[in-house]
Motif scaffolding. Structure first.
Motif, PDB file in Angstrom:
ATOM      1  N   SER A 247       0.824  -1.210   0.000  1.00  0.00           N
ATOM      2  CA  SER A 247       0.000   0.000   0.000  1.00  0.00           C
ATOM      3  C   SER A 247       0.864   1.268   0.000  1.00  0.00           C
ATOM      4  CB  SER A 247      -0.959  -0.014   1.193  1.00  0.00           C
ATOM      5  OG  SER A 247      -0.215  -0.206   2.366  1.00  0.00           O
ATOM      6  N   ASP A 248       2.148   1.103   0.104  1.00  0.00           N
ATOM      7  CA  ASP A 248       3.075   2.230  -0.093  1.00  0.00           C
ATOM      8  C   ASP A 248       3.156   2.470  -1.601  1.00  0.00           C
ATOM      9  OD1 ASP A 248       5.390   3.756  -0.578  1.00  0.00           O
ATOM     10  OD2 ASP A 248       6.382   2.974   1.210  1.00  0.00           O
ATOM     11  N   ARG A 249       2.790   3.697  -2.030  1.00  0.00           N
ATOM     12  CA  ARG A 249       2.751   3.940  -3.479  1.00  0.00           C
ATOM     13  C   ARG A 249       4.115   3.791  -4.153  1.00  0.00           C
ATOM     14  NH1 ARG A 249      -0.080   9.413  -4.323  1.00  0.00           N
ATOM     15  NH2 ARG A 249       0.445   9.598  -2.135  1.00  0.00           N
ATOM     16  N   ARG A 250       5.174   3.951  -3.383  1.00  0.00           N
ATOM     17  CA  ARG A 250       6.500   3.773  -3.999  1.00  0.00           C
ATOM     18  C   ARG A 250       6.742   2.302  -4.320  1.00  0.00           C
ATOM     19  NH1 ARG A 250       9.916   6.126   0.766  1.00  0.00           N
ATOM     20  NH2 ARG A 250       8.403   4.769   1.749  1.00  0.00           N
ATOM     21  N   ILE A 251       6.030   1.423  -3.642  1.00  0.00           N
ATOM     22  CA  ILE A 251       6.210  -0.018  -3.865  1.00  0.00           C
ATOM     23  C   ILE A 251       5.112  -0.541  -4.789  1.00  0.00           C
ATOM     24  CG2 ILE A 251       6.278  -2.283  -2.726  1.00  0.00           C
ATOM     25  CD1 ILE A 251       7.435  -0.841  -0.252  1.00  0.00           C
ATOM     26  N   GLY A 252       3.853  -0.228  -4.471  1.00  0.00           N
ATOM     27  CA  GLY A 252       2.733  -0.717  -5.290  1.00  0.00           C
ATOM     28  C   GLY A 252       2.413  -2.155  -4.951  1.00  0.00           C
ATOM     29  N   ASN A 253       1.183  -2.573  -5.261  1.00  0.00           N
ATOM     30  CA  ASN A 253       0.788  -3.911  -4.793  1.00  0.00           C
ATOM     31  C   ASN A 253       0.821  -5.012  -5.853  1.00  0.00           C
ATOM     32  OD1 ASN A 253      -1.414  -3.126  -6.209  1.00  0.00           O
ATOM     33  ND2 ASN A 253      -2.616  -2.552  -4.409  1.00  0.00           N
ATOM     34  N   LEU A 254       1.314  -4.714  -7.051  1.00  0.00           N
ATOM     35  CA  LEU A 254       1.335  -5.763  -8.076  1.00  0.00           C
ATOM     36  C   LEU A 254       2.623  -6.599  -7.992  1.00  0.00           C
ATOM     37  CD1 LEU A 254      -0.044  -3.722 -11.100  1.00  0.00           C
ATOM     38  CD2 LEU A 254      -1.294  -5.224  -9.562  1.00  0.00           C
ATOM     39  N   PHE A 255       2.500  -7.835  -8.425  1.00  0.00           N
ATOM     40  CA  PHE A 255       3.667  -8.741  -8.504  1.00  0.00           C
ATOM     41  C   PHE A 255       4.356  -8.942  -7.158  1.00  0.00           C
ATOM     42  CE2 PHE A 255       3.007  -8.824 -12.911  1.00  0.00           C
ATOM     43  CZ  PHE A 255       3.657  -9.964 -13.365  1.00  0.00           C
ATOM     44  N   LEU A 256       3.554  -8.973  -6.107  1.00  0.00           N
ATOM     45  CA  LEU A 256       4.121  -9.231  -4.780  1.00  0.00           C
ATOM     46  C   LEU A 256       3.504 -10.484  -4.183  1.00  0.00           C
ATOM     47  CD1 LEU A 256       4.231  -5.670  -3.105  1.00  0.00           C
ATOM     48  CD2 LEU A 256       6.122  -6.939  -4.115  1.00  0.00           C
ATOM     49  N   TYR A 257       2.974 -11.355  -5.035  1.00  0.00           N
ATOM     50  CA  TYR A 257       2.298 -12.534  -4.495  1.00  0.00           C
ATOM     51  C   TYR A 257       3.285 -13.678  -4.291  1.00  0.00           C
ATOM     52  CZ  TYR A 257      -2.077 -10.188  -5.397  1.00  0.00           C
ATOM     53  OH  TYR A 257      -3.094  -9.289  -5.356  1.00  0.00           O
ATOM     54  N   PRO A 258       3.414 -14.159  -3.071  1.00  0.00           N
ATOM     55  CA  PRO A 258       4.260 -15.334  -2.867  1.00  0.00           C
ATOM     56  C   PRO A 258       3.575 -16.557  -3.451  1.00  0.00           C
ATOM     57  CG  PRO A 258       3.100 -14.777  -0.858  1.00  0.00           C
ATOM     58  CD  PRO A 258       2.737 -13.722  -1.850  1.00  0.00           C
ATOM     59  N   GLY A 259       4.349 -17.542  -3.815  1.00  0.00           N
ATOM     60  CA  GLY A 259       3.755 -18.740  -4.406  1.00  0.00           C
ATOM     61  C   GLY A 259       4.800 -19.822  -4.564  1.00  0.00           C
ATOM     62  N   ILE A 260       4.693 -20.573  -5.659  1.00  0.00           N
ATOM     63  CA  ILE A 260       5.656 -21.662  -5.842  1.00  0.00           C
ATOM     64  C   ILE A 260       6.532 -21.417  -7.063  1.00  0.00           C
ATOM     65  CG2 ILE A 260       4.558 -23.475  -4.521  1.00  0.00           C
ATOM     66  CD1 ILE A 260       3.124 -24.351  -7.052  1.00  0.00           C
ATOM     67  N   GLY A 261       6.844 -20.135  -7.268  1.00  0.00           N
ATOM     68  CA  GLY A 261       7.836 -19.805  -8.282  1.00  0.00           C
ATOM     69  C   GLY A 261       7.205 -19.376  -9.591  1.00  0.00           C
ATOM     70  N   TYR A 262       7.939 -18.537 -10.304  1.00  0.00           N
ATOM     71  CA  TYR A 262       7.463 -18.118 -11.624  1.00  0.00           C
ATOM     72  C   TYR A 262       7.883 -19.141 -12.671  1.00  0.00           C
ATOM     73  CZ  TYR A 262      12.254 -16.163 -11.957  1.00  0.00           C
ATOM     74  OH  TYR A 262      13.625 -15.995 -11.944  1.00  0.00           O
ATOM     75  N   GLY A 263       7.039 -19.278 -13.701  1.00  0.00           N
ATOM     76  CA  GLY A 263       7.379 -20.180 -14.813  1.00  0.00           C
ATOM     77  C   GLY A 263       7.123 -19.442 -16.107  1.00  0.00           C
ATOM     78  N   GLY A 264       6.708 -20.202 -17.133  1.00  0.00           N
ATOM     79  CA  GLY A 264       6.387 -19.576 -18.415  1.00  0.00           C
ATOM     80  C   GLY A 264       7.588 -19.502 -19.325  1.00  0.00           C
ATOM     81  N   SER A 265       7.332 -18.993 -20.517  1.00  0.00           N
ATOM     82  CA  SER A 265       8.376 -19.009 -21.536  1.00  0.00           C
ATOM     83  C   SER A 265       9.262 -17.780 -21.455  1.00  0.00           C
ATOM     84  CB  SER A 265       7.733 -19.064 -22.916  1.00  0.00           C
ATOM     85  OG  SER A 265       7.058 -17.846 -23.161  1.00  0.00           O
TER      86      SER A 265
END
Ligand code: NAD
Length: 456
Positions: A247-265
């Motif tokens: 919620s700090d605008r300098r950080i922003g709330n997108l792409f901060l989700y913990p999980g089991i790792g990023y994948g994709g191409s």
């Protein structure tokens, strides 16, 4: 304008279709004849929400066509986009063989001034290599044809690709002369009516911008994943921490989700390729090397949690685990570098049987796994859960957010729920009778109350 898109995959098909939708005349070319035949029959070879309808409309309006014939596709095109793969090479750098092969083939067939646009994600210096290859081919033909090479990296997200392309946050264009810059501006003008988002720069900077963007996004994910371990240990809840910091605008709330790792191409190979580019130029991008290492470990996390849960329950030898979701993220059938593939192998190696379900990527998974021992393919998430000891939520498809919990528990053999995407509330799940294990939060078991744990 007459455009040709070379490579009709996730990026090429969306790019071609969206340009056609804006009135340009587009030919999509691919060397995969099966893909072209499928498209000619009016079917879409990939799953991408909203794409099928626009493809059909533009084909029937005569602005979009498909071919595998370079001569036909290139001869009249003013702009040829390269949207071919740039996979990870043996040493981790981007393998440019498809880009250079396609460039060569364009040069063999171009008849008049042509702009060749790198839309594939390519390391700094690739446009220069493309220019050299084209000049060499033209020289072989003794053809004196003018051309320009432009860098125009793509930022669309699979699962939201059409919307991203139609309403981009920005379009980055790298050019080395004003004339081709003006032409690119005209090409993208229909996308900019609302407000100008075209950023024109030099070619090297444009090539680097794509890697820098993906590296930053991957860094945010690995940062949260790394933090999730310490949260678990000290008793903090990573989801609450995420809300507090995001919620700090300098950080922003997108792409901060913990999980089991990023994948994709993209993220895995692009992070590695940027590290490699740095090494070749005498630098070490130690932050990104750590991002990659954290991600590789994180992909094993859910499997490790499952193994340790069953360690004092006779191990996984006779256990059945249902996997909900297999694609690397929701709303796509893409399974490249998907954490699910790591988990399937981890569980099978321990002797478990896995019951698999994903709304759209089942066929891709079937094709990618050679040996189907101990795998049961299911038609939906409830079927996967039947007689399973545990559920592992791997991909956060919306349909997995609110199952019929009572029916679910009744149909299962056990009551463990491993949530790799923190889609559920720990105490709520315990209250419903599950042993609930998630990422970066305290594990909560169905007998929580008896154990006297505080309910926050
Ligand atoms: P893809 O594998 O889905 O599609 C690439 C297509 O190119 C395939 O159909 C293949 O048959 C074809 N092809 C290969 N060599 C060819 C040649 N010589 N001539 C004609 N066709 C050829 O790949 P993609 O996911 O669309 O990615 C393409 C590029 O875009 C990559 O560099 C990738 O990093 C980048 N990118 C991808 C995404 C994404 O979300 N997928 C987003 C941004 C950028």
């Amino acid at each position: 304008m007459k455009l040709t898109i070379i490579g009709t995959g996730y990026v090429g098909l969306v790019t071609g279709t969206c340009f056609a939708e804006m009135g340009h005349h587009v030919t999509c070319l691919d060397i995969n004849q099966e893909k072209i035949d499928t498209l000619k029959q009016g079917q879409i070879p990939i799953y991408e929400p909203g794409l099928e309808e626009i493809v059909k409309r533009n084909v029937s309006d005569g602005r979009l066509q498909f071919t595998s014939d370079y001569a036909e596709a290139v001869k009249d095109a003013l702009v040829c986009f390269l949207a071919v793969p740039t996979p990870e090479g043996e040493d981790g750098s981007a393998d440019l063989k498809y880009v250079l092969q396609a460039s060569r083939q364009v040069a063999e067939h171009m008849q008049d001034y042509t702009v060749i646009v790198d839309k594939s994600t390519v390391p700094v210096g690739t446009a220069r290599q493309v220019k050299t290859v084209i000049s060499e081919e033209l020289e072989k033909r003794s053809a004196n044809i003018e051309f320009d090479v432009v860098s125009n990296p793509e930022f669309l997200k699979e699962g939201n690709a059409v919307a991203d392309f139609m309403k981009p946050d920005r379009v980055v264009i790298g050019v080395d002369n004003v004339r081709v810059g003006a032409l690119m501006k005209e090409l993208y003008a229909p996308f900019m009516l609302n407000h100008e988002r075209l950023i024109i720069m030099d070619i090297f900077s444009a090539e680097m911008t794509k890697y820098a963007s993906n590296a930053m996004l991957a860094t945010r994910i690995s940062f949260m994943n790394d933090l999730s371990h310490i949260c678990e240990t000290v008793g903090a809840d990573i989801n609450k921490v995420r809300l507090g910091m995001g919620s700090d605008r300098r950080i922003g709330n997108l792409f901060l989700y913990p999980g089991i790792g990023y994948g994709g191409s993209c993220f895995p190979k692009d992070v590695k390729a940027l590290c490699k580019t740095a090494k070749k130029n005498g630098h070490s991008l130690s932050i990104l090397e750590a991002v990659d290492n954290v991600n590789n470990e994180q992909k094993k996390l859910l499997g490790n949690k499952i193994i340790s849960y069953y360690a004092d329950k006779g191990g996984l030898e006779d256990k059945t685990i249902a996997l909900w979701g297999l694609s690397f993220k929701p709303e796509t059938d893409d399974i490249r570098e998907a954490p699910a593939l790591v988990l399937i192998e981890q569980l099978r190696a321990e002797g478990a049987t896995v019951r698999l379900f994903d709304p759209v990527s089942m066929d891709n998974v079937k094709r990618s796994i050679a040996n189907h021992d101990n795998i049961e393919w299911c038609n939906d998430e409830m079927e996967a859960a039947e007689n399973s000891d545990a559920i592992a939520l791997v991909t956060e498809w919306r349909r997995f957010r609110f199952p019929d919990y009572t029916a679910l528990l009744n149909s299962m053999k056990g009551n463990a729920f491993f949530d790799g995407r923190n889609q559920h509330e720990p105490l709520d799940m315990a209250g419903r009778g599950f042993d609930y294990i998630s990422i970066g939060r305290r594990d909560v078991y169905a007998d929580t109350k008896q154990k006297g744990l505080a309910i926050i």
